[in-house]
Scaffold this motif. Structure first.
Motif, PDB file in Angstrom:
ATOM      1  N   THR A  84      -9.775   2.091   4.087  1.00 53.93           N
ATOM      2  CA  THR A  84      -9.484   1.132   3.142  1.00 53.93           C
ATOM      3  C   THR A  84      -8.208   0.992   2.234  1.00 53.93           C
ATOM      4  OG1 THR A  84     -11.994   0.748   2.781  1.00 53.93           O
ATOM      5  CG2 THR A  84     -10.591  -0.348   1.331  1.00 53.93           C
ATOM      6  N   GLU A  85      -7.387   0.367   2.530  1.00 57.12           N
ATOM      7  CA  GLU A  85      -5.965   0.698   1.791  1.00 57.12           C
ATOM      8  C   GLU A  85      -6.147  -0.300   0.417  1.00 57.12           C
ATOM      9  OE1 GLU A  85      -2.381   1.389   5.008  1.00 57.12           O
ATOM     10  OE2 GLU A  85      -2.933  -0.905   4.336  1.00 57.12           O
ATOM     11  N   ARG A  86      -5.661   0.294  -0.556  1.00 60.43           N
ATOM     12  CA  ARG A  86      -5.400  -0.471  -1.755  1.00 60.43           C
ATOM     13  C   ARG A  86      -3.895  -0.931  -2.006  1.00 60.43           C
ATOM     14  NH1 ARG A  86      -5.452   2.829  -6.476  1.00 60.43           N
ATOM     15  NH2 ARG A  86      -6.989   1.333  -7.656  1.00 60.43           N
ATOM     16  N   LEU A  87      -3.836  -2.325  -2.155  1.00 60.63           N
ATOM     17  CA  LEU A  87      -2.790  -2.887  -2.401  1.00 60.63           C
ATOM     18  C   LEU A  87      -2.359  -2.910  -4.023  1.00 60.63           C
ATOM     19  CD1 LEU A  87      -3.197  -5.834   0.202  1.00 60.63           C
ATOM     20  CD2 LEU A  87      -1.675  -3.706   0.763  1.00 60.63           C
ATOM     21  N   GLY A 110      -5.401  -5.757  -4.562  1.00 59.28           N
ATOM     22  CA  GLY A 110      -6.600  -6.278  -3.507  1.00 59.28           C
ATOM     23  C   GLY A 110      -6.774  -4.935  -2.422  1.00 59.28           C
ATOM     24  N   GLU A 111      -7.538  -5.022  -1.682  1.00 55.13           N
ATOM     25  CA  GLU A 111      -7.904  -4.059  -0.732  1.00 55.13           C
ATOM     26  C   GLU A 111      -8.011  -4.559   0.744  1.00 55.13           C
ATOM     27  OE1 GLU A 111     -10.380  -0.890  -3.505  1.00 55.13           O
ATOM     28  OE2 GLU A 111     -11.522  -2.329  -2.225  1.00 55.13           O
ATOM     29  N   ARG A 112      -7.664  -4.034   1.577  1.00 51.59           N
ATOM     30  CA  ARG A 112      -7.839  -4.307   3.031  1.00 51.59           C
ATOM     31  C   ARG A 112      -8.238  -3.037   3.895  1.00 51.59           C
ATOM     32  NH1 ARG A 112      -1.687  -5.438   4.965  1.00 51.59           N
ATOM     33  NH2 ARG A 112      -0.940  -3.210   5.184  1.00 51.59           N
ATOM     34  N   ARG A 113      -8.964  -3.348   4.890  1.00 52.88           N
ATOM     35  CA  ARG A 113      -9.560  -2.279   5.924  1.00 52.88           C
ATOM     36  C   ARG A 113      -8.373  -2.146   6.879  1.00 52.88           C
ATOM     37  NH1 ARG A 113     -13.391   1.188   5.217  1.00 52.88           N
ATOM     38  NH2 ARG A 113     -13.652   1.191   7.520  1.00 52.88           N
ATOM     39  N   LYS A 114      -8.079  -0.906   7.396  1.00 57.57           N
ATOM     40  CA  LYS A 114      -6.940  -0.711   8.359  1.00 57.57           C
ATOM     41  C   LYS A 114      -7.732   0.546   9.190  1.00 57.57           C
ATOM     42  CE  LYS A 114      -2.211   0.037   9.569  1.00 57.57           C
ATOM     43  NZ  LYS A 114      -0.806   0.062   8.763  1.00 57.57           N
ATOM     44  N   SER A 167       0.964  -1.286  -0.304  1.00 60.26           N
ATOM     45  CA  SER A 167       0.012   0.046  -0.006  1.00 60.26           C
ATOM     46  C   SER A 167       0.951   1.198  -0.077  1.00 60.26           C
ATOM     47  CB  SER A 167      -0.915  -0.049   1.231  1.00 60.26           C
ATOM     48  OG  SER A 167      -0.171   0.262   2.511  1.00 60.26           O
TER      49      SER A 167
END
Length: 244
Positions: free
Chosen positions: A74-77, A66-70, A34
């Motif tokens: 929401t972070e874009r990888l 992909g994406e992930r919640r932090k 990210s």
């Protein structure tokens, strides 16, 4: 992720040559990350990294992995679309080398022009094959040979020229119905020392770059459909190191 891809667009080439963006490409070739993860590695604020990532993404050099919640964010990888990149002469179309403008088998600069055409043509073929979802038929031979003397090197080149020329005459059929043109490129050049490749910014004398006058790398490449004329092109450079 592709092992290597060719950059044909001038703007994409300019984007990739920016030092910060080139560093980001290298980091993302190692694995998805990210903007926040990259910020610490390149020493820039996350917002600045995001700006550079968007520029790379616009030109297809990076893509969303992909994406992930932090927390509430929401972070874009992102990941690189290839492990390495080659810039095609098409990125400088108006001044790209033309091997047909000046043909001299004893010129290292003509060899460079032939090599540039190889990058351009194979890059275009890869792009076309990918769009058509077809396999591209190519072949490449890469090796090294150490000559005991300059006379042995000259004799090798003479035999190589005669041998490949005989094969071309044997198999070339300009009247074959449905036949497909192929380009043949054979190149002989001194082998670079590893440190000369790893540190291109260091300027060395011509005699210090090659291992020796008797050590060369030999490459033979056959590309499907790369030739625009029925005849195959045989390119052999036998210029001694530092002469051209």
């Amino acid at each position: 992720m592709l092992d290597v891809t060719v950059i044909e667009d001038a703007e994409a080439a300019a984007v990739s040559l920016d030092p910060i963006r080139a560093r980001l490409l290298a980091e993302l070739a190692a694995g998805p990350a990210s903007a926040a993860m990259l910020a610490g590695k390149v020493g820039l604020p996350r917002q600045k990294v995001n700006y550079h990532l968007k520029a790379l993404e616009r030109h297809g050099l990076v893509e969303l992995a992909g994406e992930r919640r932090k927390g509430n964010v929401t972070e874009r990888l992102m990941r690189a679309t290839a492990a390495s990149y080659v810039i095609s002469p098409l990125a400088l179309a108006a001044v790209q080398p033309d091997p047909d403008r000046f043909r001299d088998q004893l010129s290292a600069r003509w060899l460079l022009a032939v090599g540039a055409r190889l990058v351009r043509d194979v890059g275009a073929l890869i792009t076309g094959a990918a769009k058509a979802r077809k396999r591209l038929a190519t072949y490449a031979l890469d090796g090294e040979v150490t000559f005991a003397s300059a006379a042995d090197r000259a004799a090798f080149i003479e035999e190589l020229t005669q041998g490949v020329g005989a094969l071309i005459r044997k198999y070339h059929d300009g009247n074959a119905e449905g036949g497909r043109d192929h380009r043949i490129v054979v190149a002989v050049h001194p082998t670079l020392k590893p440190e000369a490749i790893a540190k291109p910014e260091v300027t060395a004398k011509p005699e210090a770059i090659g291992k020796s006058e008797g050590t060369v790398a030999t490459e033979v490449t056959v590309e499907a459909g790369a030739a625009s004329t029925p005849e195959a092109a045989l390119a052999v450079d036998s210029t001694p190191p530092g002469q051209d």
